[in-house]
Design a protein around this motif. Structure first.
Motif, mmCIF file in Angstrom:
data_model
loop_
_atom_site.group_PDB
_atom_site.id
_atom_site.type_symbol
_atom_site.label_atom_id
_atom_site.label_comp_id
_atom_site.label_asym_id
_atom_site.label_seq_id
_atom_site.Cartn_x
_atom_site.Cartn_y
_atom_site.Cartn_z
ATOM 1 N N LEU A 82 0.824 -1.202 0.000
ATOM 2 C CA LEU A 82 0.000 0.000 0.000
ATOM 3 C C LEU A 82 0.861 1.257 0.000
ATOM 4 C CD1 LEU A 82 -2.892 1.091 0.050
ATOM 5 C CD2 LEU A 82 -2.790 1.039 2.543
ATOM 6 N N ALA A 83 1.971 1.230 0.724
ATOM 7 C CA ALA A 83 2.867 2.386 0.725
ATOM 8 C C ALA A 83 3.459 2.612 -0.663
ATOM 9 C CB ALA A 83 3.975 2.181 1.753
ATOM 10 N N ILE A 84 3.989 1.555 -1.267
ATOM 11 C CA ILE A 84 4.586 1.661 -2.602
ATOM 12 C C ILE A 84 3.533 2.070 -3.625
ATOM 13 C CG2 ILE A 84 5.716 0.360 -4.441
ATOM 14 C CD1 ILE A 84 7.508 0.974 -2.037
ATOM 15 N N ASN A 85 2.288 1.679 -3.386
ATOM 16 C CA ASN A 85 1.187 2.034 -4.273
ATOM 17 C C ASN A 85 1.160 3.525 -4.572
ATOM 18 O OD1 ASN A 85 -0.628 -0.068 -5.183
ATOM 19 N ND2 ASN A 85 -2.307 1.234 -4.564
ATOM 20 N N MET A 86 1.388 4.334 -3.538
ATOM 21 C CA MET A 86 1.226 5.771 -3.720
ATOM 22 C C MET A 86 2.291 6.356 -4.641
ATOM 23 S SD MET A 86 -1.512 5.841 -2.263
ATOM 24 C CE MET A 86 -2.432 4.810 -1.129
ATOM 25 N N HIS A 87 3.480 5.775 -4.602
ATOM 26 C CA HIS A 87 4.501 6.155 -5.572
ATOM 27 C C HIS A 87 4.089 5.701 -6.973
ATOM 28 C CE1 HIS A 87 8.590 6.580 -7.306
ATOM 29 N NE2 HIS A 87 8.295 5.440 -7.908
ATOM 30 N N LEU A 88 3.636 4.460 -7.069
ATOM 31 C CA LEU A 88 3.233 3.930 -8.370
ATOM 32 C C LEU A 88 2.057 4.696 -8.958
ATOM 33 C CD1 LEU A 88 3.516 0.059 -7.777
ATOM 34 C CD2 LEU A 88 5.164 1.573 -8.902
ATOM 35 N N VAL A 89 1.194 5.232 -8.091
ATOM 36 C CA VAL A 89 0.066 6.012 -8.598
ATOM 37 C C VAL A 89 0.561 7.171 -9.461
ATOM 38 C CG1 VAL A 89 -1.739 7.647 -7.926
ATOM 39 C CG2 VAL A 89 -1.656 5.399 -6.861
ATOM 40 N N TRP A 90 1.532 7.918 -8.964
ATOM 41 C CA TRP A 90 1.989 9.075 -9.725
ATOM 42 C C TRP A 90 2.688 8.669 -11.024
ATOM 43 C CZ3 TRP A 90 -0.462 13.184 -9.441
ATOM 44 C CH2 TRP A 90 -0.863 13.758 -8.233
ATOM 45 N N THR A 91 3.484 7.597 -10.986
ATOM 46 C CA THR A 91 4.077 7.140 -12.237
ATOM 47 C C THR A 91 2.994 6.602 -13.164
ATOM 48 O OG1 THR A 91 4.602 4.949 -11.289
ATOM 49 C CG2 THR A 91 6.305 6.650 -11.169
ATOM 50 N N ASP A 114 15.379 8.093 -11.574
ATOM 51 C CA ASP A 114 16.602 8.509 -10.878
ATOM 52 C C ASP A 114 16.574 8.193 -9.379
ATOM 53 O OD1 ASP A 114 17.773 9.442 -13.188
ATOM 54 O OD2 ASP A 114 17.110 11.517 -12.904
ATOM 55 N N GLY A 115 15.468 7.655 -8.898
ATOM 56 C CA GLY A 115 15.409 7.239 -7.499
ATOM 57 C C GLY A 115 14.578 8.099 -6.585
ATOM 58 N N GLU A 116 13.931 9.130 -7.106
ATOM 59 C CA GLU A 116 13.059 9.938 -6.251
ATOM 60 C C GLU A 116 11.823 9.123 -5.855
ATOM 61 O OE1 GLU A 116 14.138 12.652 -5.162
ATOM 62 O OE2 GLU A 116 15.646 13.283 -6.625
ATOM 63 N N VAL A 117 11.305 9.390 -4.664
ATOM 64 C CA VAL A 117 10.140 8.682 -4.149
ATOM 65 C C VAL A 117 8.974 9.666 -4.078
ATOM 66 C CG1 VAL A 117 9.173 7.390 -2.216
ATOM 67 C CG2 VAL A 117 11.585 7.091 -2.839
ATOM 68 N N PHE A 118 7.906 9.356 -4.782
ATOM 69 C CA PHE A 118 6.748 10.238 -4.868
ATOM 70 C C PHE A 118 5.668 9.808 -3.888
ATOM 71 C CE2 PHE A 118 8.931 11.158 -8.719
ATOM 72 C CZ PHE A 118 8.576 12.455 -9.073
ATOM 73 N N ALA A 119 5.092 10.778 -3.202
ATOM 74 C CA ALA A 119 3.988 10.521 -2.278
ATOM 75 C C ALA A 119 2.743 11.260 -2.758
ATOM 76 C CB ALA A 119 4.357 10.956 -0.865
ATOM 77 N N PHE A 120 1.618 10.889 -2.169
ATOM 78 C CA PHE A 120 0.305 11.344 -2.617
ATOM 79 C C PHE A 120 -0.269 12.296 -1.579
ATOM 80 C CE2 PHE A 120 -4.182 10.444 -3.915
ATOM 81 C CZ PHE A 120 -4.044 10.651 -5.280
ATOM 82 N N GLY A 121 -0.323 13.578 -1.900
ATOM 83 C CA GLY A 121 -0.789 14.583 -0.953
ATOM 84 C C GLY A 121 -2.120 15.177 -1.348
ATOM 85 N N ILE A 122 -3.139 14.351 -1.421
ATOM 86 C CA ILE A 122 -4.468 14.802 -1.819
ATOM 87 C C ILE A 122 -5.443 14.800 -0.644
ATOM 88 C CG2 ILE A 122 -6.444 14.341 -3.318
ATOM 89 C CD1 ILE A 122 -4.047 15.400 -4.845
ATOM 90 N N SER A 123 -5.426 13.753 0.160
ATOM 91 C CA SER A 123 -6.434 13.595 1.219
ATOM 92 C C SER A 123 -6.349 14.702 2.265
ATOM 93 C CB SER A 123 -6.264 12.240 1.906
ATOM 94 O OG SER A 123 -6.500 11.189 0.998
ATOM 95 N N TRP A 161 9.499 10.075 1.545
ATOM 96 C CA TRP A 161 9.243 10.669 0.234
ATOM 97 C C TRP A 161 10.160 11.856 -0.026
ATOM 98 C CZ3 TRP A 161 7.921 15.774 -0.034
ATOM 99 C CH2 TRP A 161 7.230 16.363 1.030
ATOM 100 N N THR A 162 10.450 12.061 -1.301
ATOM 101 C CA THR A 162 11.256 13.214 -1.701
ATOM 102 C C THR A 162 10.479 14.162 -2.607
ATOM 103 O OG1 THR A 162 12.168 11.982 -3.603
ATOM 104 C CG2 THR A 162 13.396 11.894 -1.521
ATOM 105 N N ARG A 163 9.355 13.692 -3.133
ATOM 106 C CA ARG A 163 8.486 14.519 -3.959
ATOM 107 C C ARG A 163 7.045 14.273 -3.508
ATOM 108 N NH1 ARG A 163 12.891 15.964 -4.936
ATOM 109 N NH2 ARG A 163 13.920 16.198 -6.962
#
Length: 388
Positions: A82-91, A114-123, A161-163
């Motif tokens: 579920l955690a990795i999901n949020m990165h995969l969502v943006w990709t 390049d290794g950046e980790v994206f998080a989901f900041g909507i809720s 997360w980095t992004r």
């Protein structure tokens, strides 16, 4: 519908990696920790680049393939998946747009490679508009940048997360109000609360995020749209990627619970009959019910995933298909886990039992968008038309 070439999930998520992640899941849950080792191992395996095209350094997989892999990962550790999901969502959003000739999120693909980790900041707490509105203030700068001030909740990957992809409401521009979608980095204007003390899915560390004027530069502001329901491809991309991948995680939870129930039925033996519980008609009926429910999910996910990959045009019906598959997956997973605990007996009630953890993890499914009320409203509108 054309199908992409078959692929071997073992190539992207080897059995050894699955087992090592599974071996850490109980400890991560008990310690309420973030699974750093899982993230490092998945990053090394290229898992965070699954949906990034090959010409940008990724694996070039489609949604249907990523769905299979997320189901597999969730069988090892639902919280990690579920955690990795949020990165995969943006990709996945970047892929959805690029597949349709819109390359606005090229930087997401390049930075993920390049290794950046994206998080989901909507809720946001109490914001049932979700993608269609925001309580976060988006203040425009003279150079096209935006400063975001507000509070986001359930920010998975919070420690790493980095992004952060997020949205906010611009109420001051001449054409206001406008809903602004953008990406920011982590700096002193972002405060991550250490407040993730939950019943389940503890490894996601989906902590509350305070934004105190954090700035998205103009080149990272990707949309300014009217609040409310929107046909913008970005909104569709977020909804599609989020719902499908989320449903995949909970389908994986259901499969793991079913497998554990089968193992238990073979291992347990009745004192009354001397036979294994796998020979008990009532247990066989219960496991059959679980299997009948579970077996319906992977084909639905495959159909939705291939439809997205093939750019099928279902118009507004897409939203009912996507919210529907998410709702069915989470509700079915809950029912399967409950039945698995009955099959396993009283031992499943102990916290050291994997089913006990799954019973807590699966509860989170009802709280993710689309929640049951929203899903039913969307499907009702698809079949009956909008409310008068």
């Amino acid at each position: 519908m054309s199908r992409p070439a078959s692929f071997d999930p073992e190539t992207f998520l080897p059995d050894a990696l699955v087992e090592s992640i599974r071996s850490r899941a109980a400890r991560v849950d008990a310690e309420n920790a973030f699974p750093e080792e899982d993230l490092d191992a998945l990053r090394e395996a290229g898992y965070l680049r699954l949906l990034v095209p090959k010409d940008r350094g990724g694996a070039g997989l489609g949604f249907a393939q990523a769905s299979v892999l997320q189901q597999r990962l969730a069988q090892a550790s639902p919280a990690t998946a579920l955690a990795i999901n949020m990165h995969l969502v943006w990709t996945g959003v970047a892929k959805t747009l690029r597949d349709r000739g819109i390359d606005d999120l090229a930087f997401v693909e390049e930075e993920a490679a390049d290794g950046e980790v994206f998080a989901f900041g909507i809720s946001e707490a109490g914001n049932d508009l979700v993608l269609f509105g925001s309580d976060t203030d988006a203040a425009p700068g003279p150079d096209g940048s935006y400063a975001f001030t507000g509070t986001k909740v359930f920010t998975s990957l919070a420690p790493v997360w980095t992004r952060l992809g997020l949205h906010g409401l611009d109420t001051t521009s001449p054409d206001a109000p406008k809903l602004v979608f953008a990406f920011v980095g982590r700096d002193e204007r972002v405060v991550t609360r250490d407040d993730w003390d939950t019943l389940g899915m503890r490894g996601t560390q989906s902590r509350t995020t305070e934004l105190h004027g954090v700035v998205a530069p103009a080149e990272r502001v990707v949309r300014r749209i009217d609040p409310g329901p929107s046909a913008d491809p970005l909104v569709f991309g977020i909804f599609a990627s989020f719902e499908l991948l989320l449903a995949s995680v909970y389908t994986g939870v259901a499969r793991r619970a079913l497998d554990l129930a089968v193992e238990s039925a073979h291992a347990r033996r009745s004192k009354r009959t001397g036979l294994a519980y796998s020979q008990d008609p009532d247990i066989r009926w219960r496991i059959a019910e679980m299997a009948l429910a579970y077996d319906a999910l992977p084909p639905q996910l495959e159909w939705v995933g291939h439809g997205l990959d093939a750019l099928e045009d279902h118009g507004p019906r897409w939203f009912s298909y996507l919210s529907g598959v998410k709702h069915r997956a989470t509700a079915t997973a809950k029912r399967v886990v409950d039945d698995a605990m009955l099959v396993a007996g009283g031992s499943s009630y102990f916290s050291r039992n994997e089913l006990s953890r799954l019973s807590r993890d699966v509860l989170a499914g009802a709280f993710h968008p689309s929640d049951p009320e929203s899903a039913h409203s969307t499907v009702a509108s698809a079949w009956l038309g909008p409310l008068g």
